[in-house]
Design a protein around this motif. Sequence first.
Motif, short mmCIF file in Angstrom:
data_model
loop_
_atom_site.label_atom_id
_atom_site.label_comp_id
_atom_site.label_asym_id
_atom_site.label_seq_id
_atom_site.Cartn_x
_atom_site.Cartn_y
_atom_site.Cartn_z
N GLY A 309 49.23 36.47 43.76
CA GLY A 309 48.51 36.60 42.50
C GLY A 309 47.05 36.22 42.61
N MET A 310 46.71 35.09 42.01
CA MET A 310 45.32 34.63 41.95
C MET A 310 44.99 33.69 43.10
SD MET A 310 43.76 35.82 39.18
CE MET A 310 44.11 36.50 37.55
N TYR A 311 43.70 33.65 43.40
CA TYR A 311 43.15 32.65 44.29
C TYR A 311 43.28 31.29 43.62
CZ TYR A 311 39.53 30.46 47.28
OH TYR A 311 38.84 29.66 48.15
N GLN A 312 43.08 30.24 44.35
CA GLN A 312 43.23 28.89 43.81
C GLN A 312 42.25 28.59 42.68
OE1 GLN A 312 42.07 25.74 46.59
NE2 GLN A 312 41.11 27.26 47.89
N ASP A 313 41.19 29.42 42.54
CA ASP A 313 40.25 29.21 41.42
C ASP A 313 40.82 29.68 40.09
OD1 ASP A 313 40.10 31.97 41.62
OD2 ASP A 313 37.97 32.03 42.13
N GLY A 314 41.96 30.37 40.13
CA GLY A 314 42.61 30.82 38.91
C GLY A 314 42.00 32.03 38.25
N LYS A 315 40.99 32.65 38.88
CA LYS A 315 40.33 33.80 38.25
C LYS A 315 40.11 34.99 39.20
CE LYS A 315 35.73 31.79 39.01
NZ LYS A 315 34.49 31.27 38.38
N THR A 316 40.27 34.78 40.49
CA THR A 316 40.02 35.85 41.46
C THR A 316 41.34 36.49 41.88
OG1 THR A 316 38.09 34.66 42.31
CG2 THR A 316 38.98 36.43 43.68
N GLU A 317 41.50 37.77 41.55
CA GLU A 317 42.68 38.51 41.99
C GLU A 317 42.61 38.70 43.50
OE1 GLU A 317 45.42 39.72 40.84
OE2 GLU A 317 45.25 39.53 38.67
N MET A 318 43.69 38.38 44.19
CA MET A 318 43.67 38.43 45.64
C MET A 318 43.88 39.84 46.21
SD MET A 318 42.84 35.48 46.59
CE MET A 318 43.15 35.49 48.35
N ALA A 319 44.57 40.70 45.50
CA ALA A 319 44.92 42.02 46.03
C ALA A 319 43.71 42.80 46.57
CB ALA A 319 45.66 42.83 44.98
N PRO A 320 42.56 42.84 45.86
CA PRO A 320 41.43 43.60 46.38
C PRO A 320 40.81 43.02 47.65
CG PRO A 320 41.20 43.21 44.02
CD PRO A 320 42.28 42.32 44.51
N HIS A 321 41.17 41.79 47.97
CA HIS A 321 40.60 41.13 49.14
C HIS A 321 41.56 41.11 50.33
CE1 HIS A 321 37.17 39.67 46.78
NE2 HIS A 321 38.04 39.39 45.83
N MET A 322 42.74 41.69 50.15
CA MET A 322 43.74 41.68 51.21
C MET A 322 43.47 42.79 52.24
SD MET A 322 45.98 39.29 51.01
CE MET A 322 46.32 37.97 49.85
N PRO A 323 43.55 42.48 53.53
CA PRO A 323 43.33 43.51 54.54
C PRO A 323 44.39 44.61 54.49
CG PRO A 323 44.22 41.52 55.54
CD PRO A 323 43.89 41.17 54.13
N THR A 324 45.52 44.30 53.85
CA THR A 324 46.60 45.27 53.72
C THR A 324 46.44 46.17 52.49
OG1 THR A 324 47.85 43.45 52.72
CG2 THR A 324 48.33 43.97 55.02
N ASN A 325 45.33 46.05 51.77
CA ASN A 325 45.05 46.94 50.65
C ASN A 325 45.09 48.39 51.16
OD1 ASN A 325 43.47 48.58 48.74
ND2 ASN A 325 42.98 46.65 47.76
N PRO A 326 45.87 49.27 50.52
CA PRO A 326 46.04 50.64 51.03
C PRO A 326 44.74 51.39 51.33
CG PRO A 326 47.62 50.23 49.29
CD PRO A 326 46.70 49.04 49.34
N GLN A 327 43.69 51.20 50.51
CA GLN A 327 42.46 51.94 50.76
C GLN A 327 41.75 51.45 52.02
OE1 GLN A 327 40.36 50.21 47.03
NE2 GLN A 327 38.68 50.83 48.35
#
Length: 358
Positions: A309-327
């Motif tokens: 889900g979120m980064y430890q800051d509680g506001k940053t969605e992690m999915a767009p920062h994942m190397p496994t993001n499909p794009q």
Amino acid sequence: MKTTLVLSTALAGMAFAATAQEVNVVSWGGAYEVSQVEAYNKPFTAETGITVNMIAADNPSTPLKAQIEANNVTGDVFDVEVSDAIRLCDEGALVEIDPAMLPAAPDGTPAVEDFIDGALQDCAVANIFWGTVIAFDTTKFSGDKPASAADFFDTEKFPGKRGLPKSPKRTMYLALIADGVPAGEVYDVLATPEGVDRAFAKLDTIKNDVIWWEAGAQPVQLLADGEVVMATGYNGRFFDAMVGEGKPFEIIWDGQYMDMDMFVIPKGAPNPEAAMEYLKFATDTQRLADQAKYIAYGPSRKSSAALVGMYQDGKTEMAPHMPTNPQYLETAVMDDPEFWADHDAEMTERFNSWLASS
């Protein structure tokens, strides 16, 4: 009968805890180590009472090999790259791991079906997928910004020093991508003498503009200190600098190099039972998902993805920062551990000779 079994299991657990009060884990340090301490170590100690001693290394396979050769193994669990895990397993230096011992997914799916392809090896279990990516300092470019691997090599359009790792595995693929080789064909090209020559010819074009790094924290520091305007490095380290520390960096995902980190247990480890308990705990569904709260690396289990889900800051969605993001995977080069297990020595020798030449 059931009461006797429960009592026996409890007594066995107490005996185990009494005889193994610590486990020595050798990993990569920095923000990555912090993510492991928070997601794995603290809850493991809380549940078992076993202390986890973290030992940082620029590349944990280096002390692992040295300890094996000296017949003096002091680490219990090592976090290594896939090619090192395969090679050391083939040499008989590592404990074999039965996937049936690993915890199932929450819905009961066996571990062997839940881990992503390649994440389970005879002597190793993957914890993360990560990418070597390009990052640049946004304050250094007033007009067009670099956006591709080719731009990394274009010092006329984007002048300034580059940061590259002192490693053939982490540089030659990028040279070929920048020279127009499709991601899916990199290893076909690199398997030929002409392909190797082509990679070095491309590296020649920026050799005088490169500052070489050897530890994962260095490219981030090189960028922060203004010694380079672009550098390749581990995506999680750059994420930590950007989101955790507010650095003005931006990641270029074109031509990222996808790899896994794997946990292995060497034969002769001082605390083998505690090591196996740690490995099983740290690679369950929840723990792998929890790690993504602290660093942008993709979990190696399919069942963990929905829990990220979120980064430890509680506001940053992690999915767009994942190397496994499909794009990001569209132009990613997938690691070929068998290739490197077979060719690392010769490639390193050629690479070091190239570095030493004027």
